[in-house]
Motif scaffolding. Structure first.
Motif, short mmCIF file in Angstrom:
data_model
loop_
_atom_site.label_atom_id
_atom_site.label_comp_id
_atom_site.label_asym_id
_atom_site.label_seq_id
_atom_site.Cartn_x
_atom_site.Cartn_y
_atom_site.Cartn_z
N LYS A 60 1.20 -1.36 0.28
CA LYS A 60 -0.18 0.20 -0.21
C LYS A 60 0.89 1.30 0.42
O LYS A 60 0.81 3.01 -0.14
N SER A 148 -8.41 -1.39 3.11
CA SER A 148 -8.83 -1.57 2.36
C SER A 148 -8.08 -2.23 1.27
O SER A 148 -6.60 -1.02 1.48
N ASN A 150 -6.27 -0.26 -1.31
CA ASN A 150 -6.45 0.68 -2.33
C ASN A 150 -4.49 1.06 -1.50
O ASN A 150 -3.93 0.85 -1.02
N SER A 156 -11.10 3.24 -1.31
CA SER A 156 -11.56 3.08 -1.31
C SER A 156 -12.16 2.58 -2.22
O SER A 156 -13.17 2.19 -2.69
N GLU A 185 -16.78 1.75 4.98
CA GLU A 185 -15.82 0.98 5.49
C GLU A 185 -17.09 0.49 6.54
O GLU A 185 -17.58 1.30 6.80
#
Ligand code: TXA
Ligand code: MG
Length: 329
Positions: A60, A148, A150, A156, A185
């Motif tokens: 990430k 998440s 991403n 997200s 979320e």
């Protein structure tokens, strides 16, 4: 995976028996698998394997460590990891499986790694409702840490194409389960003794939670009125000892956190020495960070001296945490 999230072939797995079995196998082997939940796609790693969890941060490119949510197949599995008081139990029974995360004290039987908890004595747990997530968690048989899926700073993802747009070549696989339904979320509620606190609004409305428990949720962690249990809702781990960064030399009663093959002057005579990674691997160093800080702190030393750590790749997140620890008092 190197500290910059080195390139690898990312497989797109179909949502059938074979795809699920393979995804579970990759997770159990310490790999990274993105998977659908009812809120957003998560980037999963075996939460009990700190090295695997470090891979999430590398993929990430996240510049700081925060505690991650660990996903479980059932309330029964969650109870192995965390201690549920009466309120937490009622919330779990009413809203699991579903888009609710409960932050609870770690149980003595907790197997979730220090890194997934960012060194805290509490743990974020969620039982997702998405049938593929549920099947994957059951097959994996371990808690799966998953923020998440991403890259840091992007939105997200709610389908497999979004995930690949951000993480293709950086993770082992994505389990394609179509679009996520909720799109935001999970709601996060902390039950750490005293009034429950809303840490993040999300997929389950505050009103629904308040109606169930018959009281208002406190704001948290900063906005709340009632005092916090010691160490419980601090947003990051801090050792008791003073932390001395970029140490060039070390006194005999200091504890030392090394990185790489070189040691500061006097380190060989220090009270205790631990090396985050002898060969300078930042993913390995991230995996050891919180448990080594705890061990050094437990030695009773007044100061923990830390070798310089490069600001590249995961070094940025490691240094971020160390600087916070150094600034604490
Ligand atoms: O919907 C979701 O919750 C998604 C999907 C993939 O399940 N997951 C997600 O996970 O958003 P993550 O790991 O990014 O959530 C991290 C947040 C932290 O920023 C913090 O607010 C909270 O969860 N959290 C987790 N453990 C905590 C703890 N021990 N104490 C306080 N906050 C915690
Ligand atoms: Mg996110």
């Amino acid at each position: 995976m190197n500290d910059l999230g080195s390139m690898r072939q990312t497989e797109r797995l179909t949502s059938d028996e074979a795809g699920l079995a393979h995804a579970a196998e990759v997770l159990r082997g310490g790999g990274l698998v993105a998977f659908p939940t009812e809120t957003v796609y998560g980037l999963g790693a075996d939460a009990t394997d700190a090295q695997a969890v470090a891979g999430i941060y590398a993929a990430k490119e996240r510049p700081s460590f925060n505690p991650l949510i660990s996903h479980l197949d059932s309330f029964g599995s969650a109870r192995v990891q965390g201690v549920f008081d009466e309120t937490a139990r009622r919330l779990a029974e009413a809203f699991w499986p579903g888009p609710l995360t409960l932050v609870v004290p770690v149980a003595p039987t907790c197997t979730i790694s220090d890194l997934a908890r960012a060194g805290l004595d509490s743990v974020g747990l969620r039982v997702p409702a998405h049938p593929l997530a549920h099947a994957l968690l059951q097959k994996t048989g371990r808690p799966v840490a998953a923020p998440s899926a991403n890259r840091s700073g992007r939105v997200s993802p709610t389908d497999a194409d979004h995930v690949l747009g951000d993480l293709d070549g950086r993770i082992d696989a994505v389990l394609d389960g179509g679009s996520s339904q909720v799109g935001v979320e999970s709601t996060i509620v902390a039950c750490l003794g005293g009034a429950p606190r809303l840490l993040r609004p999300g997929g389950i409305a505050r009103e629904a939670i308040e109606a169930l428990i018959g009281m208002k949720l406190e704001a948290g962690p900063e906005g709340g009125k009632s005092p916090l249990a010691p160490g419980m809702l601090a947003s990051h781990y801090a050792p008791r000892a003073r932390v001395h960064l970029n140490a060039a030399s070390v006194g005999a009663d200091e504890a030392v956190l090394l990185f790489g093959p070189e040691a500061p002057k006097g380190a060989d005579a220090a009270r205790i020495t631990l090396n985050l990674s002898k060969n300078g691997d930042l993913v390995e160093a991230a995996a050891h960070l919180f448990s080594y800080l705890r061990q050094l702190d437990a030695s009773g030393a007044a100061t923990i001296a830390v070798s310089p750590i490069p600001e590249t790749g995961l070094g940025e997140a490691i240094n971020d945490r160390l600087r916070r620890a150094a600034a604490e008092r």
